[in-house]
Design an enzyme around this catalytic site. Structure first.
Site, mmCIF file in Angstrom:
data_model
loop_
_atom_site.group_PDB
_atom_site.id
_atom_site.type_symbol
_atom_site.label_atom_id
_atom_site.label_comp_id
_atom_site.label_asym_id
_atom_site.label_seq_id
_atom_site.Cartn_x
_atom_site.Cartn_y
_atom_site.Cartn_z
ATOM 1 N N GLU A 162 -36.791 58.265 54.553
ATOM 2 C CA GLU A 162 -38.390 58.010 53.753
ATOM 3 C C GLU A 162 -38.780 57.374 54.859
ATOM 4 O OE1 GLU A 162 -38.588 58.591 51.022
ATOM 5 O OE2 GLU A 162 -36.562 58.404 49.818
ATOM 6 N N ALA A 163 -39.615 57.409 56.664
ATOM 7 C CA ALA A 163 -40.042 57.228 56.735
ATOM 8 C C ALA A 163 -41.537 56.698 56.265
ATOM 9 C CB ALA A 163 -40.460 58.493 57.870
ATOM 10 N N CYS A 212 -43.715 75.683 36.523
ATOM 11 C CA CYS A 212 -44.164 76.980 36.800
ATOM 12 C C CYS A 212 -42.866 78.201 37.806
ATOM 13 C CB CYS A 212 -45.334 77.527 37.081
ATOM 14 S SG CYS A 212 -45.678 77.184 38.919
HETATM 15 C C1 LIG Z 1 -45.024 60.651 46.432
HETATM 16 C C2 LIG Z 1 -44.771 59.763 45.930
HETATM 17 C C3 LIG Z 1 -43.510 58.640 46.804
HETATM 18 N N1 LIG Z 1 -43.597 57.395 46.594
HETATM 19 C C4 LIG Z 1 -42.260 57.459 46.234
HETATM 20 C C5 LIG Z 1 -40.996 57.710 45.563
HETATM 21 C C6 LIG Z 1 -39.815 57.839 45.944
HETATM 22 O O1 LIG Z 1 -39.723 56.209 45.889
HETATM 23 C C7 LIG Z 1 -40.159 58.066 47.765
HETATM 24 C C8 LIG Z 1 -40.001 59.414 48.018
HETATM 25 O O2 LIG Z 1 -38.535 60.112 47.988
HETATM 26 P P1 LIG Z 1 -37.964 61.073 48.381
HETATM 27 O O3 LIG Z 1 -36.428 61.278 48.947
HETATM 28 O O4 LIG Z 1 -38.721 62.062 48.959
HETATM 29 O O5 LIG Z 1 -37.668 61.818 46.605
HETATM 30 O O6 LIG Z 1 -41.367 57.615 47.216
HETATM 31 C C9 LIG Z 1 -44.549 56.522 46.317
HETATM 32 O O7 LIG Z 1 -44.074 55.630 46.673
HETATM 33 N N2 LIG Z 1 -45.779 57.068 46.225
HETATM 34 C C10 LIG Z 1 -46.150 58.348 45.956
HETATM 35 O O8 LIG Z 1 -47.009 58.471 46.592
HETATM 36 ZN ZN ZN Z 2 -47.505 75.058 39.059
#
Ligand SMILES: Cc1cn([C@H]2C[C@H](O)[C@@H](COP(=O)(O)O)O2)c(=O)[nH]c1=O
Ligand code: ZN
Ligand code: ADP
Length: 281
Positions: A160-161, A219
């Site tokens: 979650e970098a 899809c």
């Molecule tokens: C697209 C998007 C995602 N997030 C958040 C949602 C999840 O908690 C993490 C991503 O987790 P993953 O391990 O890659 O599935 O990020 C967000 O806060 N904002 C966004 O636009």
């Molecule tokens: Zn699609």
């Protein structure tokens, strides 16, 4: 000319063992003296968040020459990006596990903003787990571990970098100064396809960059983007399949139209609701 030869002398001096800072690799110690030796099973959760397995393997074999010492000092940065559900966390855990399998000491970190499955482990969407440190910022990592344990860590995995503002500085220091292998997994883009946090800022620092794809939920083609299914507009919104889905280019565009249309309909409904009428005075 003089400045070039001065620079060359400086570089030679900097590569001498006495000039080199202490680093993970230089300090690599017998495993028996490491603080934790848990069984590194991804599905097992335990208190230990430093992991290794038998027989510490040096990053550079044999020698002992200046070049070997310098090579052994050298850190690495590997970046794994892609939309949600692409397998970033799975790839990170596999990499960290493989490193631990060669005897390196590994530590896994995630942002404490991601509380989806508790804070003591990194968990993939299909439930594979590994113990971790959940931190507000990466700069607190060394303090959390203590300097002695930090020095023994060879590999740092970051999940979650996108949620770490100090990602760039941390990766620079960990790899360049401290000789760590840093494996970073995170979203390159948010639900609007804008760059997310500092993930893209570390591409110029990286040894390797891997962009993974998911399957479009509509899809089945390759999915490069993450569609947010709700009306929430703040960038950071923790969630899983309840809030997000991976989509291909076509369904990302279609999705934006549907979401915009839904917003308009909701606005109209709200404005015609007698309970929502606002006095014009
Ligand atoms: C697209 C998007 C995602 N997030 C958040 C949602 C999840 O908690 C993490 C991503 O987790 P993953 O391990 O890659 O599935 O990020 C967000 O806060 N904002 C966004 O636009
Ligand atoms: Zn699609
Ligand atoms: N649309 C989806 N909804 C829920 N789970 C999914 C979906 N697509 C894939 N998955 C599962 O998620 C796994 C990948 O999870 P993970 O490694 O946590 O991905 P990432 O970290 O990229 O979000 C896949 O192996 C698959 O089992």
């Amino acid at each position: 000319m003089r400045s070039i030869s001065a620079m060359r002398s400086l570089l030679l001096c900097a590569s001498s063992p006495t000039f080199l800072r202490s680093s993970a690799s230089a300090l690599r110690t017998p495993l028996s003296s490491l603080p934790f030796r848990p069984d590194l099973s991804c599905s097992k959760l335990g208190p230990a968040r430093l992991s290794t397995t038998a027989g510490a393997k040096p990053r550079v074999a044999g020698g002992g020459s200046v070049m070997d010492v310098r090579a052994a000092q050298s850190g690495e940065i590997h970046v794994i990006v892609g939309p949600m559900f692409a397998g970033k966390t799975t790839a990170l855990l596999r990499r960290v596990q493989a490193e631990a399998g060669t005897g390196r000491t590994v530590a896994l970190v995630k942002s404490d903003k991601d509380n989806r499955y508790g804070l003591d482990s990194v968990v993939t969407h299909d439930g594979t787990k590994m113990p971790c440190w959940a931190l507000p910022k990466l700069s607190s990592f060394q303090d959390k571990l203590g300097t002695e344990a930090y020095n023994k860590v060879d590999v740092i995995g970051i999940d979650e970098a996108q949620f770490f503002d100090d990602l760039h500085d941390f990766c620079c220091k960990a790899a360049d100064r401290d000789g760590k292998i840093v494996v970073v997994a995170g979203l390159d883009g948010d639900y609007k396809r804008n760059k997310f946090g500092s993930v893209l800022d570390i591409i110029p620092l990286a040894d390797s960059v891997t962009k993974l794809t998911a399957r479009c939920e509509l899809c089945g083609r390759r999915a490069f983007f993450t569609l947010r299914k709700t009306q929430e507009t703040k960038t950071e919104l923790i969630g899983g399949a309840d809030v997000y889905m991976p989509v291909c280019r076509q369904h990302y565009s279609d999705g934006q139209i549907v979401i915009e249309a839904t917003r308009i309909v909701m606005d109209i409904e709200r404005s015609s609701d007698p309970r929502c009428v606002v006095s014009s005075q």
